[in-house]
Write an enzyme that holds these catalytic residues in place. Structure first.
Site, PDB file in Angstrom:
ATOM      1  N   ARG A   1      63.235  15.209 -43.533  1.00 34.99           N
ATOM      2  CA  ARG A   1      62.468  16.198 -44.303  1.00 34.99           C
ATOM      3  C   ARG A   1      61.154  15.621 -44.810  1.00 34.99           C
ATOM      4  O   ARG A   1      60.117  16.281 -44.757  1.00 34.99           O
ATOM      5  CB  ARG A   1      63.308  16.744 -45.464  1.00 34.99           C
ATOM      6  CG  ARG A   1      64.485  17.589 -44.977  1.00 34.99           C
ATOM      7  CD  ARG A   1      65.365  18.057 -46.108  1.00 34.99           C
ATOM      8  NE  ARG A   1      65.918  16.884 -46.789  1.00 34.99           N
ATOM      9  CZ  ARG A   1      66.474  16.912 -47.999  1.00 34.99           C
ATOM     10  NH1 ARG A   1      66.553  18.040 -48.671  1.00 34.99           N
ATOM     11  NH2 ARG A   1      66.952  15.817 -48.541  1.00 34.99           N
TER      12      ARG A   1
ATOM     13  N   ASN B   1      67.804  20.904 -45.379  1.00 30.14           N
ATOM     14  CA  ASN B   1      69.053  20.550 -44.716  1.00 30.14           C
ATOM     15  C   ASN B   1      69.970  21.758 -44.741  1.00 30.14           C
ATOM     16  O   ASN B   1      69.963  22.538 -45.698  1.00 30.14           O
ATOM     17  CB  ASN B   1      69.742  19.391 -45.445  1.00 30.14           C
ATOM     18  CG  ASN B   1      69.082  18.059 -45.174  1.00 30.14           C
ATOM     19  OD1 ASN B   1      68.352  17.893 -44.208  1.00 30.14           O
ATOM     20  ND2 ASN B   1      69.340  17.097 -46.038  1.00 30.14           N
TER      21      ASN B   1
END
Length: 90
Positions: free
Chosen positions: A18, A36
């Site tokens: 990320r 996620n």
């Protein structure tokens, strides 16, 4: 302008995915988000110019870093933007 919704599977959680996605999005002046998912995949939305979105997706396919391994990506693109102002990690 282009909008892409992407779900990436593979070794994508717990490996800085990320954060890397956010750094690359900033580099390409793209807006959107990354998060996620409970099934172990990562979901992203990015938008910006066609060429920048394509460059981002090429880098994404190669995994951003040696720790990330993309096994499969589902990509849905459209020409209509959602109007995100930044790129955020959710």
């Amino acid at each position: 302008m282009m909008h892409a919704h992407i779900i990436a599977n593979g070794r994508v959680q717990g490996v800085g995915f990320r954060y890397s996605a956010q750094q690359y999005a900033k580099e390409y002046n793209l807006n959107g988000w990354v998060q996620n998912k409970s099934d172990g995949s990562v979901e992203l939305e990015v938008e910006g110019s066609d060429s920048q979105v394509h460059s981002f997706m090429t880098d994404l396919e190669s995994g951003f870093s040696p720790f990330i391994r993309i096994e499969d990506m589902q990509i849905d693109t459209q020409q209509e933007e959602k109007g995100y102002k930044t790129f955020s990690i959710r």
